[in-house]
Design a protein around this motif. Structure first.
Motif, PDB file in Angstrom:
ATOM      1  N   LEU A 111     -30.073   1.513 -10.218  1.00 24.88           N
ATOM      2  CA  LEU A 111     -28.999   0.446 -10.624  1.00 24.88           C
ATOM      3  C   LEU A 111     -29.806  -1.108 -10.766  1.00 24.88           C
ATOM      4  CD1 LEU A 111     -25.731   1.357  -9.315  1.00 24.88           C
ATOM      5  CD2 LEU A 111     -26.416   1.490 -11.767  1.00 24.88           C
ATOM      6  N   GLY A 114     -32.695  -1.336 -13.022  1.00 24.92           N
ATOM      7  CA  GLY A 114     -32.039  -1.280 -14.608  1.00 24.92           C
ATOM      8  C   GLY A 114     -31.391  -2.677 -14.924  1.00 24.92           C
ATOM      9  N   LEU A 115     -30.707  -2.877 -13.825  1.00 29.79           N
ATOM     10  CA  LEU A 115     -30.007  -4.404 -14.058  1.00 29.79           C
ATOM     11  C   LEU A 115     -30.781  -5.696 -13.984  1.00 29.79           C
ATOM     12  CD1 LEU A 115     -26.706  -3.148 -12.638  1.00 29.79           C
ATOM     13  CD2 LEU A 115     -27.119  -3.377 -15.050  1.00 29.79           C
ATOM     14  N   LEU A 116     -31.581  -5.706 -13.075  1.00 24.76           N
ATOM     15  CA  LEU A 116     -32.408  -6.752 -12.837  1.00 24.76           C
ATOM     16  C   LEU A 116     -33.925  -6.787 -13.246  1.00 24.76           C
ATOM     17  CD1 LEU A 116     -30.519  -7.672  -9.334  1.00 24.76           C
ATOM     18  CD2 LEU A 116     -29.980  -8.560 -11.783  1.00 24.76           C
ATOM     19  N   ILE A 173     -29.888   2.989 -18.298  1.00 26.88           N
ATOM     20  CA  ILE A 173     -29.578   1.858 -18.287  1.00 26.88           C
ATOM     21  C   ILE A 173     -30.445   0.902 -19.523  1.00 26.88           C
ATOM     22  CG2 ILE A 173     -29.540  -0.741 -17.343  1.00 26.88           C
ATOM     23  CD1 ILE A 173     -28.638   1.069 -14.801  1.00 26.88           C
ATOM     24  N   ARG A 174     -31.488   0.953 -19.427  1.00 31.26           N
ATOM     25  CA  ARG A 174     -32.476   0.571 -20.492  1.00 31.26           C
ATOM     26  C   ARG A 174     -32.324   1.092 -21.976  1.00 31.26           C
ATOM     27  NH1 ARG A 174     -36.043  -2.892 -18.015  1.00 31.26           N
ATOM     28  NH2 ARG A 174     -34.963  -3.802 -16.209  1.00 31.26           N
ATOM     29  N   VAL A 181     -24.445  -4.561 -26.236  1.00 34.63           N
ATOM     30  CA  VAL A 181     -24.232  -5.532 -25.103  1.00 34.63           C
ATOM     31  C   VAL A 181     -24.215  -6.940 -25.672  1.00 34.63           C
ATOM     32  CG1 VAL A 181     -25.649  -6.802 -23.303  1.00 34.63           C
ATOM     33  CG2 VAL A 181     -25.866  -4.198 -23.624  1.00 34.63           C
ATOM     34  N   ARG A 191     -19.766 -10.605 -17.039  1.00 35.27           N
ATOM     35  CA  ARG A 191     -21.000  -9.826 -16.414  1.00 35.27           C
ATOM     36  C   ARG A 191     -20.527  -8.794 -15.811  1.00 35.27           C
ATOM     37  NH1 ARG A 191     -26.403 -10.203 -16.189  1.00 35.27           N
ATOM     38  NH2 ARG A 191     -27.506  -8.915 -14.488  1.00 35.27           N
ATOM     39  N   ILE A 195     -21.036  -4.736 -17.324  1.00 37.39           N
ATOM     40  CA  ILE A 195     -21.597  -3.685 -16.590  1.00 37.39           C
ATOM     41  C   ILE A 195     -20.738  -2.260 -16.372  1.00 37.39           C
ATOM     42  CG2 ILE A 195     -22.676  -2.734 -14.542  1.00 37.39           C
ATOM     43  CD1 ILE A 195     -23.560  -5.686 -13.782  1.00 37.39           C
ATOM     44  N   ILE A 199     -22.510  -0.996 -20.090  1.00 35.79           N
ATOM     45  CA  ILE A 199     -23.762  -0.582 -19.682  1.00 35.79           C
ATOM     46  C   ILE A 199     -23.704   0.620 -18.916  1.00 35.79           C
ATOM     47  CG2 ILE A 199     -25.870  -0.894 -18.073  1.00 35.79           C
ATOM     48  CD1 ILE A 199     -25.073  -3.923 -18.852  1.00 35.79           C
ATOM     49  N   LEU A 200     -22.864   1.073 -17.887  1.00 38.47           N
ATOM     50  CA  LEU A 200     -22.836   2.377 -17.159  1.00 38.47           C
ATOM     51  C   LEU A 200     -22.318   3.305 -17.893  1.00 38.47           C
ATOM     52  CD1 LEU A 200     -21.791   0.977 -13.600  1.00 38.47           C
ATOM     53  CD2 LEU A 200     -23.953   1.511 -14.528  1.00 38.47           C
TER      54      LEU A 200
END
Length: 285
Positions: A111, A114-116, A173-174, A181, A191, A195, A199-200
């Motif tokens: 996570l 994938g998110l940062l 995630i990517r 998005v 945000r 997520i 995203i999830l």
């Protein structure tokens, strides 16, 4: 006059609509393929056991290979004496602790990466380097670090599931469509909402695939962990049977390992069916 004829002609040529709106959109009932699907999934296992029985009876598998009937009898003896329940409970406790650690670490790392982007830059290179190491060959290292007790066994079980879950969470995630998005952002979604709602859910299919792979590696790690300096567990039961040439007990343990992996995979597939009920994917013909 001509307009009335034209209207009647259009009405006559229009397709007939029967039933009310909800009735027209009522989903069809389960077909015969869906009804026999559970039985169809058992045919492969039944075929394996039949081939095993025939091969053992005919001597194709060696003179010491027990038949399924002999394995069932050995399992009955172990259950009657209470040995199987005791050793199975110890093994389940080990794998539960190891998987709880490994899955949590793999999920958190996936996570974060994938998110940062910053987290990916820091985490990904070490994870990819460690992933290339055969974790089952780390038994001597873990014994040096943690001793021969339970800690080294749980650590070995925990280290394996981290990598497949991390990779699948990251790529799940990517793999979410950027247009979804951007659309959510243009609608004012925060945000956290982005997520949780975009995203999830979009990454969930890939995450569940990683979970299935991670659980399989966890059971494989348990087999190796229980082969060294163990006084309880199904691996100890196998080692003890090998010392006394009890091949029927050895096959009991092998069947137990196989069934545990099968039930775990079926459990994850059940979660997948419930969690991804919104998705309409190709299911085969």
């Amino acid at each position: 006059m001509s307009s009335s004829v034209l209207v009647r002609t259009d009405v006559a040529s229009a397709p007939a609509v029967t039933g009310t709106g909800p009735e027209r959109h009522r989903p069809p009932g389960p077909g015969w393929r869906q009804r026999v699907a559970p039985l169809r999934r058992l045919t492969g296992l039944v075929a394996v056991f039949l081939l095993w029985q025939v091969g053992a009876s005919a001597g194709w598998l060696g003179s010491t290979t027990p038949s399924p009937a002999e394995v069932v009898n050995a399992a009955g003896e172990l259950i009657g004496s209470g040995e199987l329940q005791h050793h199975l409970g110890v093994s389940l406790a080990r794998v539960a602790k190891g998987l709880a650690i490994g899955l949590a670490v793999g999920l958190v790392l996936g996570l974060a990466a994938g998110l940062l982007r910053l987290a990916e830059d820091v985490i990904d290179a070490p994870i990819q380097s460690l992933r290339m190491l055969p974790h089952l060959a780390l038994v001597p290292v873990f014994i040096i670090w943690f001793g021969i007790g339970e800690t080294s066994k749980i650590a070995l079980i925990a280290i394996g599931p981290i990598f497949p879950l991390y990779l699948n969470v990251l790529h799940g995630i990517r793999g979410v469509d950027e247009r979804l998005v951007e659309s959510a952002r243009s609608c004012g979604v925060t945000r956290l909402g982005l997520i949780l709602r975009v995203i999830l859910p979009g990454a969930l299919p890939q995450i569940l695939v990683g979970l299935r792979q991670a659980l399989g590696i966890g059971w494989l790690s348990l087999v190796v962990a229980e082969q060294t300096a163990t006084t309880a567990g199904v691996g100890f039961l196998m080692n003890d049977a090998r010392e006394f040439l009890r091949t029927d007990v050895i096959f009991v343990v092998l069947v137990i390992y196989a069934l545990l992996g099968l039930f775990t995979d079926l459990f994850v597939r059940l979660i997948e069916r419930r969690a991804l009920a919104w998705r309409r994917g190709f299911t085969g013909e």
